[in-house]
Motif scaffolding. Structure first.
Motif, mmCIF file in Angstrom:
data_model
loop_
_atom_site.group_PDB
_atom_site.id
_atom_site.type_symbol
_atom_site.label_atom_id
_atom_site.label_comp_id
_atom_site.label_asym_id
_atom_site.label_seq_id
_atom_site.Cartn_x
_atom_site.Cartn_y
_atom_site.Cartn_z
ATOM 1 N N PRO A 153 0.803 -1.217 0.000
ATOM 2 C CA PRO A 153 0.000 0.000 0.000
ATOM 3 C C PRO A 153 0.842 1.276 0.000
ATOM 4 C CG PRO A 153 0.069 -0.923 2.194
ATOM 5 C CD PRO A 153 0.813 -1.868 1.307
ATOM 6 N N TYR A 154 2.142 1.121 0.238
ATOM 7 C CA TYR A 154 3.029 2.283 0.302
ATOM 8 C C TYR A 154 4.189 2.072 -0.672
ATOM 9 C CZ TYR A 154 0.632 1.948 4.798
ATOM 10 O OH TYR A 154 -0.315 1.779 5.775
ATOM 11 N N GLU A 155 4.606 3.136 -1.324
ATOM 12 C CA GLU A 155 5.698 3.034 -2.298
ATOM 13 C C GLU A 155 6.994 2.559 -1.673
ATOM 14 O OE1 GLU A 155 6.443 6.121 -5.154
ATOM 15 O OE2 GLU A 155 4.339 6.724 -5.098
ATOM 16 N N PHE A 156 7.201 2.864 -0.398
ATOM 17 C CA PHE A 156 8.465 2.515 0.248
ATOM 18 C C PHE A 156 8.526 1.062 0.697
ATOM 19 C CE2 PHE A 156 5.742 4.681 3.408
ATOM 20 C CZ PHE A 156 5.544 3.654 4.320
ATOM 21 N N LEU A 157 7.403 0.333 0.671
ATOM 22 C CA LEU A 157 7.354 -1.036 1.192
ATOM 23 C C LEU A 157 7.542 -2.051 0.068
ATOM 24 C CD1 LEU A 157 6.871 -2.832 3.684
ATOM 25 C CD2 LEU A 157 4.416 -2.698 3.188
ATOM 26 N N ASP A 158 8.546 -2.908 0.202
ATOM 27 C CA ASP A 158 8.830 -3.949 -0.785
ATOM 28 C C ASP A 158 8.501 -5.307 -0.185
ATOM 29 O OD1 ASP A 158 9.828 -5.749 -2.637
ATOM 30 O OD2 ASP A 158 11.875 -4.982 -2.597
ATOM 31 N N LEU A 159 7.481 -5.958 -0.740
ATOM 32 C CA LEU A 159 7.066 -7.276 -0.248
ATOM 33 C C LEU A 159 7.608 -8.409 -1.116
ATOM 34 C CD1 LEU A 159 3.288 -6.538 0.528
ATOM 35 C CD2 LEU A 159 5.246 -6.357 2.081
ATOM 36 N N SER A 160 8.319 -8.072 -2.182
ATOM 37 C CA SER A 160 8.755 -9.101 -3.134
ATOM 38 C C SER A 160 10.121 -9.702 -2.800
ATOM 39 C CB SER A 160 8.791 -8.521 -4.549
ATOM 40 O OG SER A 160 9.766 -7.490 -4.642
ATOM 41 N N TYR A 161 10.950 -8.994 -2.050
ATOM 42 C CA TYR A 161 12.334 -9.424 -1.855
ATOM 43 C C TYR A 161 12.494 -10.585 -0.871
ATOM 44 C CZ TYR A 161 17.346 -9.122 -0.857
ATOM 45 O OH TYR A 161 18.670 -9.411 -0.695
ATOM 46 N N MET A 162 11.805 -10.540 0.254
ATOM 47 C CA MET A 162 12.032 -11.530 1.314
ATOM 48 C C MET A 162 11.892 -12.981 0.836
ATOM 49 S SD MET A 162 12.990 -9.592 3.713
ATOM 50 C CE MET A 162 13.253 -10.897 4.855
ATOM 51 N N PRO A 163 10.842 -13.332 0.090
ATOM 52 C CA PRO A 163 10.730 -14.738 -0.337
ATOM 53 C C PRO A 163 11.899 -15.205 -1.212
ATOM 54 C CG PRO A 163 8.634 -13.621 -0.585
ATOM 55 C CD PRO A 163 9.651 -12.557 -0.273
ATOM 56 N N THR A 164 12.513 -14.288 -1.950
ATOM 57 C CA THR A 164 13.582 -14.684 -2.876
ATOM 58 C C THR A 164 14.863 -15.107 -2.167
ATOM 59 O OG1 THR A 164 14.538 -12.465 -3.151
ATOM 60 C CG2 THR A 164 12.682 -13.049 -4.588
ATOM 61 N N ILE A 165 15.014 -14.761 -0.893
ATOM 62 C CA ILE A 165 16.260 -15.086 -0.184
ATOM 63 C C ILE A 165 16.078 -16.190 0.854
ATOM 64 C CG2 ILE A 165 17.236 -12.791 -0.609
ATOM 65 C CD1 ILE A 165 16.606 -12.084 2.333
ATOM 66 N N LEU A 166 14.917 -16.826 0.844
ATOM 67 C CA LEU A 166 14.669 -17.908 1.810
ATOM 68 C C LEU A 166 15.594 -19.098 1.559
ATOM 69 C CD1 LEU A 166 10.776 -17.881 1.847
ATOM 70 C CD2 LEU A 166 12.242 -17.467 3.834
ATOM 71 N N PRO A 167 16.115 -19.698 2.630
ATOM 72 C CA PRO A 167 16.942 -20.904 2.469
ATOM 73 C C PRO A 167 16.039 -22.133 2.352
ATOM 74 C CG PRO A 167 16.777 -20.352 4.778
ATOM 75 C CD PRO A 167 16.025 -19.273 4.032
ATOM 76 N N ARG A 168 16.631 -23.252 1.978
ATOM 77 C CA ARG A 168 15.887 -24.507 2.031
ATOM 78 C C ARG A 168 15.609 -24.833 3.482
ATOM 79 N NH1 ARG A 168 19.071 -28.185 -2.415
ATOM 80 N NH2 ARG A 168 18.509 -26.898 -4.169
#
Length: 195
Positions: A153-168
């Motif tokens: 909902p805010y331009e400053f908030l990125d929800l896409s990055y965290m899942p990409t760095i998850l470990p197995r």
């Protein structure tokens, strides 16, 4: 003795914590939360930054933030001054509004970024008396936006990055990130120091 000079790394995320003076409330009602979000939006227009996780508690707040264009100190000075000016005027408050200068700890590795975000999102349930039964129920945290799989909902908030760095063994998707945050002790959890 002077304070240590902060070292700015435009590529690093930092865990920022700001507390009210004497641990007094800095957010007393919903309008204060709204005002703080407006301050973040205003600051983002001046000095674009990215937040991966945030949690606004009654007497402090947490941000997992990266400031690529200006030193973090300059950005935080703007955010903290604008919000304290608002609160002091509203509540006829004089004196120091914040306990001290903000705490900032670098989160450089994927493990530390994940650990900090998990710590931030678990704040409302990791108190002596949990504020909510589930993290997604807490209204003043970015976790609810992850849980709803909604557009930020805010331009400053990125929800896409965290899942990409998850470990197995976590899936690199929002559901995997939610599982990482909700497990009591994820196998990859790195210890983090918080002031």
């Amino acid at each position: 003795m002077g304070r240590n000079r902060r070292i700015w790394n435009p590529d690093a995320y930092e865990h920022v914590v700001m507390r009210g003076n004497n641990r007094q409330p800095i957010f007393q009602d919903e309008s204060d939360i709204d005002a703080f979000i407006r301050v973040l939006a205003y600051a983002h227009e001046k000095y674009p930054f990215t937040i991966l996780a945030y949690c606004l508690m009654t007497n402090h707040y947490h941000l997992l933030i990266r400031s690529p264009e200006v030193p973090l100190g300059k950005l935080m000075a703007l955010i903290n001054k604008r919000y304290s000016d608002y609160a002091k005027k509203k509540y006829h408050y004089s004196g120091y509004f914040y306990e001290s200068r903000y705490y900032a700890g670098k989160a450089i590795t994927h493990k530390s970024i994940l650990a900090v975000s998990r710590y931030i999102h678990r704040n409302p349930i990791n108190t002596l008396n949990p504020m909510v039964a589930e993290m997604k129920e807490y209204p003043h945290s970015s976790y609810r936006f992850y849980a709803d799989s909604s557009c930020p909902p805010y331009e400053f908030l990125d929800l896409s990055y965290m899942p990409t760095i998850l470990p197995r063994p976590y899936s690199k998707c929002i559901a995997g990130y939610l599982m990482y945050c909700e497990e009591p002790d994820p196998p990859e959890l790195e210890r983090i120091g918080v002031k």
